[in-house]
Design a protein around this motif. Structure first.
Motif, PDB file in Angstrom:
ATOM      1  N   ASN A  96       4.660  -3.353  -3.669  1.00 34.83           N
ATOM      2  CA  ASN A  96       4.857  -2.270  -2.703  1.00 34.83           C
ATOM      3  C   ASN A  96       4.001  -2.545  -1.470  1.00 34.83           C
ATOM      4  O   ASN A  96       2.783  -2.346  -1.480  1.00 34.83           O
ATOM      5  N   THR A  97       4.621  -3.007  -0.399  1.00 31.91           N
ATOM      6  CA  THR A  97       3.874  -3.372   0.808  1.00 31.91           C
ATOM      7  C   THR A  97       3.301  -2.155   1.515  1.00 31.91           C
ATOM      8  O   THR A  97       2.280  -2.253   2.206  1.00 31.91           O
ATOM      9  N   GLY A  98       3.956  -0.992   1.354  1.00 29.13           N
ATOM     10  CA  GLY A  98       3.438   0.227   1.971  1.00 29.13           C
ATOM     11  C   GLY A  98       2.067   0.588   1.435  1.00 29.13           C
ATOM     12  O   GLY A  98       1.197   1.062   2.175  1.00 29.13           O
ATOM     13  N   ILE A  99       1.852   0.362   0.144  1.00 26.67           N
ATOM     14  CA  ILE A  99       0.537   0.590  -0.456  1.00 26.67           C
ATOM     15  C   ILE A  99      -0.389  -0.580  -0.141  1.00 26.67           C
ATOM     16  O   ILE A  99      -1.579  -0.398   0.132  1.00 26.67           O
ATOM     17  N   GLY A 100       0.166  -1.774  -0.139  1.00 22.24           N
ATOM     18  CA  GLY A 100      -0.640  -2.972   0.080  1.00 22.24           C
ATOM     19  C   GLY A 100      -1.392  -2.970   1.402  1.00 22.24           C
ATOM     20  O   GLY A 100      -2.541  -3.404   1.472  1.00 22.24           O
TER      21      GLY A 100
END
Length: 260
Positions: free
Chosen positions: A9-13
């Motif tokens: 999950n890039t949004g969290i990353g």
């Protein structure tokens, strides 16, 4: 067959702090009074839910190894080292036995080339709901030149490395032998950071359970060879015997201990 890929999950990353690359970022693991979702505590060791669960279809936890931000596994006292490895193995195996996951990962990143983002010493235990890592593991991954053996704990230098070049293996055959198991792991980490023939500041530590046996693999990290990235072909160096002998002389010629 289980799934083959983890989804990130890039949004969290992008929200994750990175104290390895940015030294000005305050360490989130030093602010112990602000930690939440704590699962277990033993002395200065804390297991808690990962605040940034970037891996989908998983349950991510962080194992904070110590309250010393500049500490490192390679220089822990024997007492703390054994307590840490025992604590980690206990909670990893408990998660495995819960039956909630297809498999459970237990690993450590250290240094800028290890894939980690927080410098404070820590490990991770991650339950995977749809992936069985053991499908990609085979017994020969842990075979190698014998460096040291004591009480059925075997320390080797891989002759069939998974990624290529140098990988250290430690086999734990008996849960009562964790002190020797932990000491061999520490020896590999200390050698990588202090005596490796090619200067290294990064390594990974991975744990595996195959049948009744538990293995650790310690891997010095450099830029990965393009032959492996493009073709998944590991390379084996021609100086393994020399390295085995070098470690024996440095660490096992006298009393079994990690030398400062």
């Amino acid at each position: 067959m289980s799934d083959t890929h983890l989804h990130f999950n890039t949004g969290i990353g992008v929200q994750k702090p990175n104290s390895i690359r940015n030294k000005d970022i305050s360490c989130p693991f030093c602010a112990r009074e602000e930690l939440t979702d704590i699962i277990a505590v033993e002395d200065s060791i804390i297991l808690l839910k990962n605040k940034f669960p970037v891996l989908e279809s998983s349950y991510q936890t962080v194992l904070i190894e110590t309250d010393q931000c500049d500490g490192e596994l390679s220089i822990y006292s024997e007492e703390h080292l054994v307590r840490l490895i025992s604590f980690g193995l206990k909670h990893w195996l408990q998660m495995e036995k819960s039956g909630e996951y297809e498999s459970v990962l237990f690993f450590k990143n250290h240094g800028p080339l290890s894939g980690g983002s927080i410098a404070h010493p820590h490990m991770q235990i991650v339950g995977l709901r749809n992936i069985d890592y053991k499908e990609k593991i085979q017994a020969e991954d842990f075979e190698g030149l014998l460096i040291h053996e004591v009480s059925n704990t075997v320390f080797t230098l891989s002759t069939s490395p998974r990624i290529g070049f140098y990988e250290f293996n430690v086999k734990l055959a008996d849960q009562d032998d964790i002190p020797h198991f932990a000491k061999c792991i520490q020896t590999a980490a200390h050698y990588i950071l202090n005596a490796f023939p090619f200067p290294s500041n990064s390594y990974n530590l991975f744990f595996y359970k195959l049948g009744r046996d538990i293995y650790a693999k310690i891997v010095p990290r450099y830029i990965t060879t393009p032959i492996f990235i493009g073709y998944s072909i590991p390379q084996v160096p021609n100086n393994l015997e020399w390295m085995r002998d070098d470690i024996k002389v440095r660490y096992f010629s006298g009393e079994f201990k990690v030398r400062p």
